[in-house]
Design a protein around this motif. Structure first.
Motif, mmCIF file in Angstrom:
data_model
loop_
_atom_site.group_PDB
_atom_site.id
_atom_site.type_symbol
_atom_site.label_atom_id
_atom_site.label_comp_id
_atom_site.label_asym_id
_atom_site.label_seq_id
_atom_site.Cartn_x
_atom_site.Cartn_y
_atom_site.Cartn_z
ATOM 1 N N ALA A 172 -3.385 4.920 6.121
ATOM 2 C CA ALA A 172 -4.897 4.614 5.614
ATOM 3 C C ALA A 172 -5.774 5.950 5.494
ATOM 4 C CB ALA A 172 -5.489 3.623 6.610
ATOM 5 N N LEU A 190 -5.152 -0.826 4.647
ATOM 6 C CA LEU A 190 -4.120 -0.624 5.626
ATOM 7 C C LEU A 190 -4.929 -0.222 6.958
ATOM 8 C CD1 LEU A 190 -2.517 2.486 3.716
ATOM 9 C CD2 LEU A 190 -1.233 0.601 4.776
ATOM 10 N N PHE A 233 -4.345 7.845 2.149
ATOM 11 C CA PHE A 233 -4.611 7.205 1.024
ATOM 12 C C PHE A 233 -6.276 7.636 0.946
ATOM 13 C CE2 PHE A 233 -0.720 5.167 1.128
ATOM 14 C CZ PHE A 233 -0.134 5.499 -0.112
ATOM 15 N N CYS A 235 0.952 -1.339 0.023
ATOM 16 C CA CYS A 235 -0.038 -0.016 0.085
ATOM 17 C C CYS A 235 1.050 1.292 0.069
ATOM 18 C CB CYS A 235 -1.009 0.154 1.362
ATOM 19 S SG CYS A 235 -2.138 -1.227 1.343
ATOM 20 N N LEU A 281 -9.245 2.339 -6.203
ATOM 21 C CA LEU A 281 -7.901 2.146 -5.805
ATOM 22 C C LEU A 281 -7.567 2.787 -4.198
ATOM 23 C CD1 LEU A 281 -4.930 1.100 -6.001
ATOM 24 C CD2 LEU A 281 -4.467 3.237 -7.373
ATOM 25 N N TRP A 282 -7.862 3.821 -4.446
ATOM 26 C CA TRP A 282 -7.472 4.425 -2.860
ATOM 27 C C TRP A 282 -8.672 3.968 -1.762
ATOM 28 C CZ3 TRP A 282 -3.195 5.401 -4.350
ATOM 29 C CH2 TRP A 282 -2.865 6.151 -5.278
ATOM 30 N N THR A 333 -7.188 0.899 -0.836
ATOM 31 C CA THR A 333 -5.726 1.026 -0.043
ATOM 32 C C THR A 333 -6.076 1.386 1.447
ATOM 33 O OG1 THR A 333 -4.652 1.677 -1.990
ATOM 34 C CG2 THR A 333 -3.813 2.393 -0.090
ATOM 35 N N THR A 390 2.132 4.670 -8.347
ATOM 36 C CA THR A 390 0.858 5.018 -8.788
ATOM 37 C C THR A 390 0.115 6.326 -8.419
ATOM 38 O OG1 THR A 390 0.481 2.687 -8.179
ATOM 39 C CG2 THR A 390 -1.437 3.766 -8.660
ATOM 40 N N GLN A 420 2.927 2.984 -2.921
ATOM 41 C CA GLN A 420 2.274 3.501 -4.380
ATOM 42 C C GLN A 420 2.938 4.873 -4.276
ATOM 43 O OE1 GLN A 420 -1.852 2.149 -5.154
ATOM 44 N NE2 GLN A 420 -1.824 1.871 -3.052
ATOM 45 N N THR A 431 3.706 -3.991 -6.354
ATOM 46 C CA THR A 431 2.859 -2.914 -6.288
ATOM 47 C C THR A 431 2.698 -2.143 -7.761
ATOM 48 O OG1 THR A 431 3.871 -2.394 -3.984
ATOM 49 C CG2 THR A 431 2.913 -0.565 -5.087
ATOM 50 N N SER A 457 7.000 -6.537 -2.296
ATOM 51 C CA SER A 457 6.180 -5.120 -2.817
ATOM 52 C C SER A 457 6.602 -4.391 -3.841
ATOM 53 C CB SER A 457 5.829 -4.308 -1.314
ATOM 54 O OG SER A 457 7.170 -3.509 -1.168
ATOM 55 N N GLY A 465 -1.160 -1.683 -8.647
ATOM 56 C CA GLY A 465 -1.768 -0.495 -8.447
ATOM 57 C C GLY A 465 -2.303 -0.114 -9.893
#
Length: 405
Positions: A295, A383, A298, A232, A375-376, A379, A239, A235, A359, A355, A363
């Motif tokens: 968390a 998290l 994102f 996560c 995606l967010w 994520t 990403t 990114q 990743t 990762s 992503g």
């Protein structure tokens, strides 16, 4: 301002001379690490590789990182971190010089894999050295000092790499070789006759038989949580910048400013926040809050793309990073025994290296097929789950303690 400076300066007090020198070696080494940010450009622009071929070659860097983390951790416990770090730094010198001689996909993938395996063997050995040379009660701050050196090095390296690439791509590889050589000479000169500060300190929470971390179920679960966190968090390196460009419509210069601002927050605030966590928070709480901050950071990106929200988001992400990443190394050090510390650090390194392979493709796949909003949100949820996992796994492994114990 004066009071803040005093607090900032005091956060560095108590760190050993060896901790400072290990950070200096890391700074020299990472300042020379200018190849990776430009490796994709080098292949597509200079060698005329297509994007797919360049991506395959880059994946071999990640595979080499996994192999290097595993092998470096294993041999550190057998021959000691001094030999491993020295060999890694000095063997990296000819490897960097050889890279410009390979112009095919297979040849470049092979040399990148070998070079990555050698250079990444340095990481677990270095982590072992940090834990052994740190003064009692200052282990996490010693790891934070090392991370600060990494951040400063990666700030200097790409900037210098851009200048050198404009002249000749070959200069990138030769400059990396010089950086590795200087780091190796500095390390050997200072540490060749040094004694450990924590040589006789045996961790009572570790298995007295010094089992392999690959048979330690509790630590494997912790490493899995670290892997989920890194998938996560990292990114940030791929990403997130695409999101800034495509969705927020930011210029490359503005993106650079935002990422640079993140680096400044980490450099300025890390030692202070780590000191606060060491004094007032349990390790499980620090890991929970740090991961939860990430968390939230994102998750915020799903709400809006205004510049103020992006700045607030990256600020929260930086604070979360400070209360998560250095403490992962501290927890690993506490869990491991006297004779298997390298293997434990190696497994933690593998969690991060994996990762780096997964990743970017994961992503971009989710963003392309489902959109950045999904995606967010995903994520942030992952998290959040990881934060809860840390809260229960950490005390299960090492008890309810803070990093000074």
């Amino acid at each position: 301002m004066v009071k803040f400076l005093k607090i900032y300066i005091n956060s560095f007090k108590g760190l050993s001379a060896e901790s400072w020198m290990l950070a200096l070696v890391m700074l020299i080494n990472r300042s020379g690490s200018m190849v990776l940010p430009f490796l994709g450009v080098y292949m597509t622009d200079h060698l005329n590789f297509d994007l797919k071929s360049a991506g395959i070659v880059l994946s071999f860097f990640g595979i080499g990182s996994v192999v290097g983390s595993w092998f470096g951790g294993m041999i550190t416990d057998k021959i000691g971190e001094f030999k491993v770090q020295s060999l890694s730094l000095f063997l990296s010198v000819p490897m960097f010089c050889l890279i410009p001689l390979f112009h095919t996909e297979v040849g470049l993938a092979a040399i990148i894999f070998i070079q990555s395996s050698i250079s990444e063997a340095f990481r677990p050995a270095n982590s072992v050295a940090v834990s052994k040379y740190a003064k009692p009660g200052n282990v996490t701050r010693a790891f934070s000092l090392n991370r600060m050196a990494v951040n400063l090095g990666f700030s200097v390296g790409p900037a210098l790499g851009g200048i050198l690439a404009a002249i000749s791509y070959d200069f990138l590889f030769y400059s990396n070789a010089i950086g590795a050589l200087l780091a190796g000479l500095t390390y050997v000169f200072f540490f060749r006759n040094r004694s450990y500060r924590n040589k006789d300190k045996i961790n009572k929470t570790a298995d007295p038989k010094a089992i392999s971390p690959y048979k330690d179920t509790q630590f494997i679960l912790f490493a899995a949580a670290c892997f989920m966190f890194s998938v996560c968090f990292f990114q940030l390196l791929n990403t997130l910048t695409i999101f800034y460009k495509q969705e927020a419509d930011l210029s490359a210069q503005t993106i650079g400013y935002i990422l640079g601002f993140s680096g400044v927050i980490v450099v300025v605030m890390e030692m202070i926040m780590v000191q606060i966590a060491e004094k007032y928070l349990k390790l499980k709480t620090t890991m929970f809050l740090g991961t939860l901050f990430c968390a939230v950071s994102f998750g915020m990106l799903a709400a809006d793309t205004s510049i103020w929200l992006l700045v607030v988001s990256i600020s929260i992400l930086s604070l979360g990073e400070i209360w998560a990443l250095p403490f992962m190394a501290t927890i690993t050090s506490l869990r491991s025994g006297t004779h298997n510390k390298g293997a434990y650090m190696g497994l933690l390194g593998i969690a991060f290296s994996l990762s780096f392979i997964i990743t970017p493709s994961l992503g971009t796949f989710i963003a392309e097929n489902f959109g950045f909003t999904i995606l967010w949100i995903g994520t942030g949820i992952l998290l959040g789950i990881t934060a809860v996992a840390f809260y229960y796994i950490v005390p299960w492994m090492i008890g309810n303690k803070n990093s000074e114990e």
